[in-house]
Write an enzyme that holds these catalytic residues in place. Structure first.
Site, PDB file in Angstrom:
ATOM      1  N   SER A 127      70.559 -42.021  64.565  1.00 33.75           N
ATOM      2  CA  SER A 127      71.280 -41.580  65.816  1.00 33.75           C
ATOM      3  C   SER A 127      72.850 -41.209  65.665  1.00 33.75           C
ATOM      4  CB  SER A 127      71.176 -42.338  66.945  1.00 33.75           C
ATOM      5  OG  SER A 127      69.816 -42.870  67.211  1.00 33.75           O
ATOM      6  N   HIS A 148      66.103 -36.126  62.633  1.00 32.83           N
ATOM      7  CA  HIS A 148      66.438 -36.853  63.947  1.00 32.83           C
ATOM      8  C   HIS A 148      65.492 -36.480  64.895  1.00 32.83           C
ATOM      9  CE1 HIS A 148      69.191 -37.874  67.332  1.00 32.83           C
ATOM     10  NE2 HIS A 148      68.817 -39.072  66.880  1.00 32.83           N
ATOM     11  N   GLU A 160      65.916 -32.528  64.920  1.00 31.01           N
ATOM     12  CA  GLU A 160      67.334 -32.076  64.123  1.00 31.01           C
ATOM     13  C   GLU A 160      67.046 -32.396  62.805  1.00 31.01           C
ATOM     14  OE1 GLU A 160      70.605 -32.607  67.571  1.00 31.01           O
ATOM     15  OE2 GLU A 160      70.300 -34.235  66.635  1.00 31.01           O
ATOM     16  N   ASN A 198      73.184 -35.990  70.499  1.00 29.13           N
ATOM     17  CA  ASN A 198      73.973 -36.840  70.878  1.00 29.13           C
ATOM     18  C   ASN A 198      75.375 -36.515  70.963  1.00 29.13           C
ATOM     19  OD1 ASN A 198      71.620 -38.456  71.136  1.00 29.13           O
ATOM     20  ND2 ASN A 198      71.902 -39.519  69.105  1.00 29.13           N
TER      21      ASN A 198
HETATM   22  C1  LIG Z   1      76.718 -45.041  77.514  1.00 28.88           C
HETATM   23  C2  LIG Z   1      77.772 -44.751  76.507  1.00 28.88           C
HETATM   24  C3  LIG Z   1      77.528 -43.695  75.448  1.00 28.88           C
HETATM   25  C4  LIG Z   1      76.536 -43.727  74.883  1.00 28.88           C
HETATM   26  C5  LIG Z   1      75.447 -42.891  75.472  1.00 28.88           C
HETATM   27  C6  LIG Z   1      74.363 -42.326  74.057  1.00 28.88           C
HETATM   28  C7  LIG Z   1      73.457 -41.841  74.587  1.00 28.88           C
HETATM   29  C8  LIG Z   1      72.805 -40.857  73.410  1.00 28.88           C
HETATM   30  C9  LIG Z   1      72.546 -41.668  72.324  1.00 28.88           C
HETATM   31  C10 LIG Z   1      71.159 -42.261  72.433  1.00 28.88           C
HETATM   32  C11 LIG Z   1      71.049 -43.086  71.279  1.00 28.88           C
HETATM   33  C12 LIG Z   1      69.867 -42.979  70.717  1.00 28.88           C
HETATM   34  C13 LIG Z   1      68.860 -42.011  71.271  1.00 28.88           C
HETATM   35  C14 LIG Z   1      68.990 -40.733  70.214  1.00 28.88           C
HETATM   36  O1  LIG Z   1      69.437 -40.665  69.130  1.00 28.88           O
HETATM   37  C15 LIG Z   1      68.191 -39.366  70.923  1.00 28.88           C
HETATM   38  C16 LIG Z   1      67.333 -39.452  71.996  1.00 28.88           C
HETATM   39  O2  LIG Z   1      66.037 -39.985  71.732  1.00 28.88           O
HETATM   40  S1  LIG Z   1      68.212 -39.300  73.384  1.00 28.88           S
HETATM   41  C17 LIG Z   1      66.757 -39.462  74.587  1.00 28.88           C
HETATM   42  C18 LIG Z   1      65.961 -38.256  74.570  1.00 28.88           C
HETATM   43  N1  LIG Z   1      64.932 -38.450  75.656  1.00 28.88           N
HETATM   44  C19 LIG Z   1      65.122 -37.964  76.850  1.00 28.88           C
HETATM   45  O3  LIG Z   1      66.174 -37.475  77.207  1.00 28.88           O
HETATM   46  C20 LIG Z   1      63.878 -38.347  77.814  1.00 28.88           C
HETATM   47  C21 LIG Z   1      63.944 -37.734  79.265  1.00 28.88           C
HETATM   48  N2  LIG Z   1      63.060 -38.113  79.931  1.00 28.88           N
HETATM   49  C22 LIG Z   1      61.906 -37.245  79.662  1.00 28.88           C
HETATM   50  O4  LIG Z   1      61.673 -36.532  79.268  1.00 28.88           O
HETATM   51  C23 LIG Z   1      60.792 -37.967  80.748  1.00 28.88           C
HETATM   52  O5  LIG Z   1      61.299 -38.598  81.841  1.00 28.88           O
HETATM   53  C24 LIG Z   1      59.658 -38.719  79.972  1.00 28.88           C
HETATM   54  C25 LIG Z   1      58.716 -38.087  79.195  1.00 28.88           C
HETATM   55  C26 LIG Z   1      60.445 -39.895  79.250  1.00 28.88           C
HETATM   56  C27 LIG Z   1      58.762 -39.561  81.002  1.00 28.88           C
HETATM   57  O6  LIG Z   1      58.357 -38.577  81.914  1.00 28.88           O
HETATM   58  P1  LIG Z   1      57.804 -39.002  83.353  1.00 28.88           P
HETATM   59  O7  LIG Z   1      57.436 -37.749  83.872  1.00 28.88           O
HETATM   60  O8  LIG Z   1      58.938 -39.558  84.015  1.00 28.88           O
HETATM   61  O9  LIG Z   1      56.743 -40.067  83.141  1.00 28.88           O
HETATM   62  P2  LIG Z   1      55.120 -40.062  82.735  1.00 28.88           P
HETATM   63  O10 LIG Z   1      54.788 -41.376  82.309  1.00 28.88           O
HETATM   64  O11 LIG Z   1      54.466 -39.397  83.922  1.00 28.88           O
HETATM   65  O12 LIG Z   1      55.060 -39.167  81.439  1.00 28.88           O
HETATM   66  C28 LIG Z   1      55.201 -37.460  81.395  1.00 28.88           C
HETATM   67  C29 LIG Z   1      53.946 -37.039  80.272  1.00 28.88           C
HETATM   68  O13 LIG Z   1      54.521 -37.490  79.076  1.00 28.88           O
HETATM   69  C30 LIG Z   1      53.447 -38.279  78.623  1.00 28.88           C
HETATM   70  N3  LIG Z   1      53.922 -39.412  77.858  1.00 28.88           N
HETATM   71  C31 LIG Z   1      54.956 -40.136  78.225  1.00 28.88           C
HETATM   72  N4  LIG Z   1      55.247 -41.087  77.024  1.00 28.88           N
HETATM   73  C32 LIG Z   1      54.421 -40.861  76.129  1.00 28.88           C
HETATM   74  C33 LIG Z   1      54.092 -41.165  74.862  1.00 28.88           C
HETATM   75  N5  LIG Z   1      54.969 -42.239  74.229  1.00 28.88           N
HETATM   76  N6  LIG Z   1      53.084 -40.881  74.027  1.00 28.88           N
HETATM   77  C34 LIG Z   1      52.573 -39.808  74.471  1.00 28.88           C
HETATM   78  N7  LIG Z   1      52.383 -39.017  75.751  1.00 28.88           N
HETATM   79  C35 LIG Z   1      53.590 -39.946  76.575  1.00 28.88           C
HETATM   80  C36 LIG Z   1      52.764 -38.901  79.703  1.00 28.88           C
HETATM   81  O14 LIG Z   1      51.337 -39.209  79.425  1.00 28.88           O
HETATM   82  C37 LIG Z   1      52.885 -37.793  80.724  1.00 28.88           C
HETATM   83  O15 LIG Z   1      51.790 -36.830  80.380  1.00 28.88           O
HETATM   84  P3  LIG Z   1      51.091 -35.733  81.582  1.00 28.88           P
HETATM   85  O16 LIG Z   1      50.372 -34.976  80.907  1.00 28.88           O
HETATM   86  O17 LIG Z   1      52.221 -35.193  82.331  1.00 28.88           O
HETATM   87  O18 LIG Z   1      50.250 -36.769  82.407  1.00 28.88           O
HETATM   88  N1  NAI Z   2      65.798 -45.497  70.299  1.00 29.61           N
HETATM   89  C1  NAI Z   2      66.131 -44.507  70.371  1.00 29.61           C
HETATM   90  O1  NAI Z   2      66.101 -43.745  71.539  1.00 29.61           O
HETATM   91  C2  NAI Z   2      66.351 -43.647  69.079  1.00 29.61           C
HETATM   92  C3  NAI Z   2      66.741 -44.164  67.894  1.00 29.61           C
HETATM   93  N2  NAI Z   2      66.918 -43.442  66.722  1.00 29.61           N
HETATM   94  C4  NAI Z   2      67.300 -44.268  65.468  1.00 29.61           C
HETATM   95  O2  NAI Z   2      66.146 -44.507  64.966  1.00 29.61           O
HETATM   96  C5  NAI Z   2      66.184 -45.909  64.131  1.00 29.61           C
HETATM   97  C6  NAI Z   2      65.448 -46.921  64.766  1.00 29.61           C
HETATM   98  O3  NAI Z   2      65.408 -47.083  66.084  1.00 29.61           O
HETATM   99  P1  NAI Z   2      64.421 -47.736  67.053  1.00 29.61           P
HETATM  100  O4  NAI Z   2      63.203 -47.331  66.604  1.00 29.61           O
HETATM  101  O5  NAI Z   2      64.810 -47.561  68.426  1.00 29.61           O
HETATM  102  O6  NAI Z   2      64.446 -49.289  66.462  1.00 29.61           O
HETATM  103  P2  NAI Z   2      63.624 -50.610  66.779  1.00 29.61           P
HETATM  104  O7  NAI Z   2      64.654 -51.841  66.998  1.00 29.61           O
HETATM  105  O8  NAI Z   2      62.695 -50.491  67.857  1.00 29.61           O
HETATM  106  O9  NAI Z   2      62.771 -50.549  65.305  1.00 29.61           O
HETATM  107  C7  NAI Z   2      63.514 -50.825  64.186  1.00 29.61           C
HETATM  108  C8  NAI Z   2      62.496 -51.555  63.214  1.00 29.61           C
HETATM  109  O10 NAI Z   2      62.945 -51.531  61.973  1.00 29.61           O
HETATM  110  C9  NAI Z   2      62.437 -52.928  61.370  1.00 29.61           C
HETATM  111  N3  NAI Z   2      63.335 -53.025  60.150  1.00 29.61           N
HETATM  112  C10 NAI Z   2      64.761 -53.476  60.254  1.00 29.61           C
HETATM  113  N4  NAI Z   2      65.121 -53.543  58.933  1.00 29.61           N
HETATM  114  C11 NAI Z   2      63.925 -53.275  58.133  1.00 29.61           C
HETATM  115  C12 NAI Z   2      63.666 -53.062  56.775  1.00 29.61           C
HETATM  116  N5  NAI Z   2      64.621 -53.278  55.692  1.00 29.61           N
HETATM  117  N6  NAI Z   2      62.399 -52.560  56.302  1.00 29.61           N
HETATM  118  C13 NAI Z   2      61.513 -52.446  57.109  1.00 29.61           C
HETATM  119  N7  NAI Z   2      61.760 -52.286  58.371  1.00 29.61           N
HETATM  120  C14 NAI Z   2      62.758 -52.787  58.926  1.00 29.61           C
HETATM  121  C15 NAI Z   2      62.683 -53.880  62.655  1.00 29.61           C
HETATM  122  O11 NAI Z   2      61.840 -55.009  62.425  1.00 29.61           O
HETATM  123  C16 NAI Z   2      62.252 -53.107  63.686  1.00 29.61           C
HETATM  124  O12 NAI Z   2      60.770 -53.344  63.894  1.00 29.61           O
HETATM  125  C17 NAI Z   2      67.743 -46.207  64.336  1.00 29.61           C
HETATM  126  O13 NAI Z   2      68.414 -45.656  63.205  1.00 29.61           O
HETATM  127  C18 NAI Z   2      68.016 -45.467  65.700  1.00 29.61           C
HETATM  128  O14 NAI Z   2      69.651 -45.107  65.529  1.00 29.61           O
HETATM  129  C19 NAI Z   2      66.855 -42.289  66.729  1.00 29.61           C
HETATM  130  C20 NAI Z   2      66.563 -41.305  67.706  1.00 29.61           C
HETATM  131  C21 NAI Z   2      66.146 -42.358  69.245  1.00 29.61           C
END
Ligand SMILES: CCCCCCCCCCCCCC(=O)CC(=O)SCCNC(=O)CCNC(=O)[C@H](O)C(C)(C)COP(=O)(O)OP(=O)(O)OC[C@H]1O[C@@H](n2cnc3c(N)ncnc32)[C@H](O)[C@@H]1OP(=O)(O)O
Ligand code: NAI
Length: 294
Positions: A127, A148, A160, A198
């Site tokens: 991330s 990503h 990405e 991000n």
């Molecule tokens: C704080 C200080 C500074 C730091 C900030 C840093 C922040 C950024 C860094 C983060 C670091 C790591 C993150 C990263 O690298 C990148 C990311 O991932 S950022 C996060 C991106 N994600 C979002 O922005 C999520 C936004 N939210 C949504 O899109 C929805 O709310 C969500 C889909 C999560 C849930 O939808 P909702 O309508 O609320 O709930 P439902 O439960 O009804 O789900 C809707 C729809 O989707 C289906 N579904 C949900 N989950 C799954 C799943 N895992 N697998 C399959 N399907 C899933 C669900 O069944 C529903 O389907 P329907 O057909 O509509 O019934």
């Molecule tokens: N959580 C998020 O929303 C997002 C996370 N990422 C990135 O994805 C990566 C994983 O994040 P998460 O899935 O959230 O973490 P997580 O904590 O859910 O999963 C990480 C897993 O890696 C395993 N692990 C640690 N060291 C290992 C090794 N040497 N070999 C094999 N397995 C090992 C751990 O047991 C753990 O189950 C990180 O680099 C994070 O920055 C990227 C996009 C979104």
């Protein structure tokens, strides 16, 4: 979209790795999902099964038998392992999704570089860390890049594709084709902090926390404002809780250390306090909001 990649090894069976394994298997690829912990792997398989069921319900809504077949066939394509080196030996592509720690990632990739076939492409789902820095320990820098994904992986449509300084054109093309093959819309970005999403999300969430910290608006009103006023599916504080406040803090601290002159990355006392109190968001049952513990 056809992809040259048929065998994918996903390392890290947590939140992201299990989602990446799921979308790869759904797209017909052979997957080995690796984690150090067999308990994590058992939990991942369970959640992948449940999430495939959600997909099947939607896609095969009038054909439940086909839905069941889709789930069973996708699950059968996912093997699990606790041995990263062994699992890399048959991979066309390794996607790493382990802990966000440079030393741990370095150790893993050095080990894999020694055993994986010559043609195998390595990618990190990091991330916030630099792809160039992660790949500094491998010889195959031309066959290394960033892939990503976003959480939840099966739902979020973006991938990405990050080109490192030495990623070859052929590797980049293969990563783009693979991304499309697993159903994602791919964008290309350089290896800059936070890539695109991000880099924009971090300052946005930070500003939301600072707004709340100053008492300018309630948490609920900040989130309602961004959902109804800007059309976001989640408000910024809900999203911070969803991602995990420890993850948010880890990213912010890392960037502040690396870019001390960038005020957007300055520490936030309220975020530090919540993390110190163990209020890490959804997974802990409390962050900016309270949740039922899963
Ligand atoms: C704080 C200080 C500074 C730091 C900030 C840093 C922040 C950024 C860094 C983060 C670091 C790591 C993150 C990263 O690298 C990148 C990311 O991932 S950022 C996060 C991106 N994600 C979002 O922005 C999520 C936004 N939210 C949504 O899109 C929805 O709310 C969500 C889909 C999560 C849930 O939808 P909702 O309508 O609320 O709930 P439902 O439960 O009804 O789900 C809707 C729809 O989707 C289906 N579904 C949900 N989950 C799954 C799943 N895992 N697998 C399959 N399907 C899933 C669900 O069944 C529903 O389907 P329907 O057909 O509509 O019934
Ligand atoms: N959580 C998020 O929303 C997002 C996370 N990422 C990135 O994805 C990566 C994983 O994040 P998460 O899935 O959230 O973490 P997580 O904590 O859910 O999963 C990480 C897993 O890696 C395993 N692990 C640690 N060291 C290992 C090794 N040497 N070999 C094999 N397995 C090992 C751990 O047991 C753990 O189950 C990180 O680099 C994070 O920055 C990227 C996009 C979104």
């Amino acid at each position: 979209m056809q992809s040259a990649i048929k065998n994918v090894t996903v390392i890290g069976g947590g939140l992201m790795g299990s989602g990446i394994a799921q979308v790869s298997a759904q797209a017909g690829q052979n997957v080995i999902l690796v984690d150090l912990s067999s308990d994590v792997l058992a939990k991942s398989q369970k959640s992948i099964g449940a999430n495939l069921g959600r997909v099947a319900k939607k896609v095969y809504k009038d054909k439940p038998q086909e839905g069941e077949k889709f789930v069973a066939e996708s699950m059968a394509r996912i093997k699990t392992s606790t041995d990263p080196a062994e699992a890399a030996k048959s991979a066309d592509l390794v996607v790493e999704a382990i802990v966000e720690n440079m030393n741990v990632k370095h150790k893993l990739f050095s080990q894999l570089d020694a055993v994986a076939p010559n043609h195998t492409i390595f990618a990190s789902n990091t991330s916030s860390l630099s792809i160039n820095e992660i790949c500094s320990v491998v010889k195959r820098k031309d066959r290394f890049g960033g892939l990503h994904f976003f959480n939840p992986v099966p739902v979020m449509r973006l991938l990405e594709v990050v080109r490192g300084a030495e990623t070859s054109d052929a590797t980049y093309k293969t990563m783009m084709e693979w991304g499309k093959a697993v159903g994602k819309t791919c964008i290309t970005c350089k290896d800059t902090p936070g890539f695109v999403v991000n880099r924009l999300l971090v300052p946005y969430i930070c500003e939301a926390i600072r707004l709340y910290e100053r008492g300018d608006a309630s948490a609920r009103d900040i989130d309602t404002a961004m959902k109804l006023g800007a059309g976001y599916p989640m408000g910024p504080l809900e999203l911070a809780d969803y991602v995990g406040l420890d993850t948010n803090k880890f990213i912010l601290d890392g960037w502040h250390k690396k870019y001390p002159d960038q005020p957007l990355f300055n520490p936030i006392p309220l975020l530090d306090k919540l993390v110190a109190e163990g209020k890490l968001g959804v997974k802990a049952g409390e962050g900016f909001y309270k949740y039922d513990k899963k």
